[in-house]
Design a protein around this motif. Sequence first.
Motif, PDB file in Angstrom:
ATOM      1  N   TYR A 196       0.855  -1.162   0.000  1.00  0.00           N
ATOM      2  CA  TYR A 196       0.000   0.000   0.000  1.00  0.00           C
ATOM      3  C   TYR A 196       0.904   1.228   0.000  1.00  0.00           C
ATOM      4  O   TYR A 196       1.847   1.308   0.781  1.00  0.00           O
ATOM      5  CB  TYR A 196      -0.902  -0.015   1.236  1.00  0.00           C
ATOM      6  CG  TYR A 196      -1.693   1.252   1.344  1.00  0.00           C
ATOM      7  CD1 TYR A 196      -2.825   1.429   0.565  1.00  0.00           C
ATOM      8  CD2 TYR A 196      -1.287   2.279   2.175  1.00  0.00           C
ATOM      9  CE1 TYR A 196      -3.538   2.615   0.614  1.00  0.00           C
ATOM     10  CE2 TYR A 196      -2.006   3.471   2.233  1.00  0.00           C
ATOM     11  CZ  TYR A 196      -3.128   3.621   1.450  1.00  0.00           C
ATOM     12  OH  TYR A 196      -3.823   4.799   1.490  1.00  0.00           O
TER      13      TYR A 196
ATOM     14  N   ASP B  96       0.873   5.421   0.374  1.00  0.00           N
ATOM     15  CA  ASP B  96      -0.022   6.546   0.675  1.00  0.00           C
ATOM     16  C   ASP B  96       0.292   7.728  -0.242  1.00  0.00           C
ATOM     17  O   ASP B  96       1.234   7.692  -1.031  1.00  0.00           O
ATOM     18  CB  ASP B  96      -0.017   6.872   2.178  1.00  0.00           C
ATOM     19  CG  ASP B  96       0.959   7.949   2.551  1.00  0.00           C
ATOM     20  OD1 ASP B  96       1.949   8.097   1.836  1.00  0.00           O
ATOM     21  OD2 ASP B  96       0.734   8.621   3.562  1.00  0.00           O
TER      22      ASP B  96
ATOM     23  N   LYS C 195       5.252   3.820   2.193  1.00  0.00           N
ATOM     24  CA  LYS C 195       4.860   2.497   1.742  1.00  0.00           C
ATOM     25  C   LYS C 195       4.685   1.524   2.917  1.00  0.00           C
ATOM     26  O   LYS C 195       5.431   1.576   3.884  1.00  0.00           O
ATOM     27  CB  LYS C 195       5.953   1.958   0.816  1.00  0.00           C
ATOM     28  CG  LYS C 195       5.558   0.685   0.082  1.00  0.00           C
ATOM     29  CD  LYS C 195       6.751   0.057  -0.594  1.00  0.00           C
ATOM     30  CE  LYS C 195       7.117   0.802  -1.854  1.00  0.00           C
ATOM     31  NZ  LYS C 195       8.317   0.230  -2.497  1.00  0.00           N
TER      32      LYS C 195
ATOM     33  N   GLU D 186      -6.545  -1.887  -5.364  1.00  0.00           N
ATOM     34  CA  GLU D 186      -6.336  -1.057  -4.175  1.00  0.00           C
ATOM     35  C   GLU D 186      -4.871  -1.067  -3.754  1.00  0.00           C
ATOM     36  O   GLU D 186      -4.414  -0.181  -3.056  1.00  0.00           O
ATOM     37  CB  GLU D 186      -7.191  -1.562  -3.010  1.00  0.00           C
ATOM     38  CG  GLU D 186      -8.656  -1.285  -3.201  1.00  0.00           C
ATOM     39  CD  GLU D 186      -9.341  -0.969  -1.880  1.00  0.00           C
ATOM     40  OE1 GLU D 186      -8.698  -1.042  -0.817  1.00  0.00           O
ATOM     41  OE2 GLU D 186     -10.541  -0.657  -1.929  1.00  0.00           O
ATOM     42  N   LEU D 187      -4.173  -2.119  -4.135  1.00  0.00           N
ATOM     43  CA  LEU D 187      -2.776  -2.251  -3.741  1.00  0.00           C
ATOM     44  C   LEU D 187      -1.896  -2.189  -4.980  1.00  0.00           C
ATOM     45  O   LEU D 187      -2.387  -2.242  -6.100  1.00  0.00           O
ATOM     46  CB  LEU D 187      -2.562  -3.605  -3.046  1.00  0.00           C
ATOM     47  CG  LEU D 187      -3.434  -3.869  -1.828  1.00  0.00           C
ATOM     48  CD1 LEU D 187      -3.214  -5.281  -1.327  1.00  0.00           C
ATOM     49  CD2 LEU D 187      -3.128  -2.861  -0.729  1.00  0.00           C
TER      50      LEU D 187
ATOM     51  N   GLU E  97      -7.423  -4.188   5.937  1.00  0.00           N
ATOM     52  CA  GLU E  97      -6.355  -3.450   5.258  1.00  0.00           C
ATOM     53  C   GLU E  97      -6.526  -1.947   5.433  1.00  0.00           C
ATOM     54  O   GLU E  97      -5.561  -1.224   5.636  1.00  0.00           O
ATOM     55  CB  GLU E  97      -6.341  -3.786   3.756  1.00  0.00           C
ATOM     56  CG  GLU E  97      -5.637  -5.080   3.444  1.00  0.00           C
ATOM     57  CD  GLU E  97      -5.775  -5.475   1.987  1.00  0.00           C
ATOM     58  OE1 GLU E  97      -5.416  -6.622   1.666  1.00  0.00           O
ATOM     59  OE2 GLU E  97      -6.261  -4.660   1.173  1.00  0.00           O
ATOM     60  N   HIS E  98      -7.772  -1.475   5.354  1.00  0.00           N
ATOM     61  CA  HIS E  98      -8.009  -0.038   5.526  1.00  0.00           C
ATOM     62  C   HIS E  98      -7.656   0.399   6.942  1.00  0.00           C
ATOM     63  O   HIS E  98      -7.135   1.483   7.165  1.00  0.00           O
ATOM     64  CB  HIS E  98      -9.467   0.301   5.206  1.00  0.00           C
ATOM     65  CG  HIS E  98      -9.795   0.137   3.754  1.00  0.00           C
ATOM     66  ND1 HIS E  98     -11.064  -0.067   3.282  1.00  0.00           N
ATOM     67  CD2 HIS E  98      -8.991   0.135   2.661  1.00  0.00           C
ATOM     68  CE1 HIS E  98     -11.029  -0.178   1.963  1.00  0.00           C
ATOM     69  NE2 HIS E  98      -9.792  -0.069   1.564  1.00  0.00           N
TER      70      HIS E  98
ATOM     71  N   GLU F 294      -3.875   0.590   7.123  1.00  0.00           N
ATOM     72  CA  GLU F 294      -3.488   1.798   6.402  1.00  0.00           C
ATOM     73  C   GLU F 294      -3.672   3.025   7.315  1.00  0.00           C
ATOM     74  O   GLU F 294      -2.780   3.853   7.448  1.00  0.00           O
ATOM     75  CB  GLU F 294      -4.427   1.843   5.196  1.00  0.00           C
ATOM     76  CG  GLU F 294      -4.276   2.922   4.214  1.00  0.00           C
ATOM     77  CD  GLU F 294      -5.464   2.845   3.213  1.00  0.00           C
ATOM     78  OE1 GLU F 294      -5.861   1.740   2.784  1.00  0.00           O
ATOM     79  OE2 GLU F 294      -6.010   3.922   2.893  1.00  0.00           O
ATOM     80  N   ASP F 295      -4.817   3.113   7.971  1.00  0.00           N
ATOM     81  CA  ASP F 295      -5.081   4.225   8.888  1.00  0.00           C
ATOM     82  C   ASP F 295      -4.034   4.283   9.985  1.00  0.00           C
ATOM     83  O   ASP F 295      -3.504   5.348  10.315  1.00  0.00           O
ATOM     84  CB  ASP F 295      -6.452   4.041   9.566  1.00  0.00           C
ATOM     85  CG  ASP F 295      -7.602   4.414   8.644  1.00  0.00           C
ATOM     86  OD1 ASP F 295      -7.374   4.581   7.433  1.00  0.00           O
ATOM     87  OD2 ASP F 295      -8.737   4.522   9.142  1.00  0.00           O
TER      88      ASP F 295
ATOM     89  N   PHE G 236      -0.492   5.327   8.547  1.00  0.00           N
ATOM     90  CA  PHE G 236      -0.294   6.579   7.814  1.00  0.00           C
ATOM     91  C   PHE G 236      -1.099   7.765   8.331  1.00  0.00           C
ATOM     92  O   PHE G 236      -0.837   8.885   7.912  1.00  0.00           O
ATOM     93  CB  PHE G 236      -0.630   6.373   6.335  1.00  0.00           C
ATOM     94  CG  PHE G 236       0.262   5.381   5.639  1.00  0.00           C
ATOM     95  CD1 PHE G 236       1.636   5.576   5.612  1.00  0.00           C
ATOM     96  CD2 PHE G 236      -0.263   4.268   5.015  1.00  0.00           C
ATOM     97  CE1 PHE G 236       2.470   4.678   4.964  1.00  0.00           C
ATOM     98  CE2 PHE G 236       0.564   3.361   4.365  1.00  0.00           C
ATOM     99  CZ  PHE G 236       1.931   3.562   4.341  1.00  0.00           C
TER     100      PHE G 236
END
Lengths: 235, 235
Positions: free
Chosen positions: A69, A71, A76, A100-101, B145-146, B149-150, B153
């Motif tokens: 992922y 941003d 990364k 998404e990735l 995954e979200h 990610e949160d 980042f």
Amino acid sequence: MQNGQTYLWKGFRPMNERLRKGTSLKDELNNLCESLTPKRYTKGEIIYQAGDLDDSVYFIKTGKVKLAYLDESGRKLTLNILGEGEILGEMSLVGEKRRELMAQALQESRIYSINSARFLNFLEERPWLTLELIALFGQRTREIEHKLEDLVFKDIPTRLSRQLLRLISEHGEETAEGTEIDFKITHKELADLIGSARENTTSALNRLAREGILDKHRYRIIVKDAERLKEKSSP
Amino acid sequence: MQNGQTYLWKGFRPMNERLRKGTSLKDELNNLCESLTPKRYTKGEIIYQAGDLDDSVYFIKTGKVKLAYLDESGRKLTLNILGEGEILGEMSLVGEKRRELMAQALQESRIYSINSARFLNFLEERPWLTLELIALFGQRTREIEHKLEDLVFKDIPTRLSRQLLRLISEHGEETAEGTEIDFKITHKELADLIGSARENTTSALNRLAREGILDKHRYRIIVKDAERLKEKSSP
């Protein structure tokens, strides 16, 4: 199971024999792909980017692929590193049209691309593969949960130890000195896998090397003492 | 789709009509459960703990259930809050014998328990549900995954905004003042959802309230300006 067939998803245990009468997903995919030509990717080449419209499932014939992922500011997080016989892009099977990735070849790799409609037809003709596919999704979910757990609750040395244990379990090669991660990995790549800065990852790696738990040279990592690494992974 | 049937998994789009000829998973589960009596759980009651041997899939008739990870020292991370018509414990379908997460009723709930072998037979007789089940696993993976990610980042105010948007999209009820989260949620529970301390979550909530984006009183949260919340969620 019959004939010593191998299953694609580690940890998959057939629970319902009636659903599991056929060959394994990996074997069937190998058969399906026999008539196809895999695409060759060079080291560092992008297979797909986040945001790409892409309707395929990918099946790795040889090589290693990093799923990450990125941003907006370019930071990364690597979610997974996949190897031979593994699948990526499977979300296209459930209607996800945009990636998404990002997927990137970590070394020279040969990868089959299968259109998702074709893949679904293939599944429909082989209903016994369904459970194994569900197990794949389940396993991916658990892997991400473990990563999340690490990020919230573990410090960097612990995260690094846990990540190294995962890497040798999934990509380990036995050598005279210990278990070697079977591809070249930079400190930055390891840092991206544990959500840490490169500098902190290098210090934690150096500490493990000084303690005799691992050896590292030229992007190669050999775990010499997996038992002590396990102790470090649950302090 | 035919007959305005509802699908259990948001975001599920049937891609292959040949695999999607029947009724939806939610409808079929409702039929299956008609002959069963749901168990009643009081607010705060544990459905299962991490480590429990438990071979069932649960289907929520009414109520709310929190899925959380607890670390050894008692710190908690809430992965998901599920509501009516949703499934939990689905990892037992792919051979996971022990629970990895804890499930707890957030309010009085009525929940059906279906033995995994029975659930697999039920699926085998309804192969058209397979894709929807695969989509469920895919969706759960994306949600985690979200969250990851949160955590890696995003700062706490951004995480909170994103979490509130998810809550009103999944558990929102339209009122004259705005969209209300349709269950009582404490600041501590919100903090556990975004991997933050309670104090920081309260400050970030207070800031959103002062800016007129939300109203909160007695564990109730009403989002009055979802557009501005969206702006905050991608700074």
